[in-house]
Design an enzyme around this catalytic site. Sequence first.
Site, PDB file in Angstrom:
ATOM      1  N   HIS A 113       0.815  -1.220   0.000  1.00 28.23           N
ATOM      2  CA  HIS A 113       0.000   0.000   0.000  1.00 28.23           C
ATOM      3  C   HIS A 113       0.847   1.268   0.000  1.00 28.23           C
ATOM      4  CE1 HIS A 113      -3.662  -2.371   1.740  1.00 28.23           C
ATOM      5  NE2 HIS A 113      -3.474  -2.572   0.454  1.00 28.23           N
ATOM      6  N   CYS A 121       6.860  11.290  -8.058  1.00 23.99           N
ATOM      7  CA  CYS A 121       6.649  12.312  -9.078  1.00 23.99           C
ATOM      8  C   CYS A 121       5.555  11.833 -10.026  1.00 23.99           C
ATOM      9  CB  CYS A 121       7.946  12.590  -9.838  1.00 23.99           C
ATOM     10  SG  CYS A 121       7.743  13.758 -11.202  1.00 23.99           S
TER      11      CYS A 121
END
Length: 244
Positions: A113, A121
């Site tokens: 997760h 980015c």
Amino acid sequence: MRRPNGMIAILTGAGISAESGISTFRDQNGLWENHRVEDVCTPAAFLKQPTVVQRFYNERRRALLSPEVKPNASHQALARLQREYKDGQVVIITQNIDDLHERAGSRQVLHMHGELLKVRCTATGRVFESREDVIHGESKCECCGVVETLRPHIVWFNEMPLYMDVIDEVVQNAGLFVAVGTSGNVYPAAGLVMIAKAHGAETLELNLEPSGNCRDFDRSVYGPASVIVPAWADEVLHGKGPAA
């Protein structure tokens, strides 16, 4: 039940970190700053209100790095098991976004997760370590030099968990599958036990109370993670009772 033979795959959830002092960030009504947490943790929320989403994760990051948050005995026991188990690999698959497994000394950890102490980015997909607040419109990306491209390296609702190809391979090749502190209600993590069983693994649940999929396990042990996980690790390493 037979003792572990070969690889051990360990799935960990929020219950393993509950004794480490990590806040849930929800008030008594289940809200954070009048927002449902589920409404903050989505790609749509980030597009609509990135400043709010970044502030939510900045708070969580600062809390994780506070002095009172540290690995507990269950994290340390799993790290010791990784170091000392001689019959195969011990791979940790975690639903948690904290770094407590790593702080305890674990090295083979798959964060399905994402990780709170990393940012990604949105332009290039590159991932960076980040222990500082990320301010929308101010924080500049290391790789592209642009502001407003950084997002938390977190798997949000409606996004695919990370490393699923690797996780499936680990689970399919494990001789023993163990779930620690999981709810058994979040998929695909909750389905891993049945994949393991289909490929011949023994299965064990270590939890504070029965999980949503507790009946899928061959054996269950209930109690605080800081008590039952070290006891189980001792069983595996030193033969003190049934290990699976």
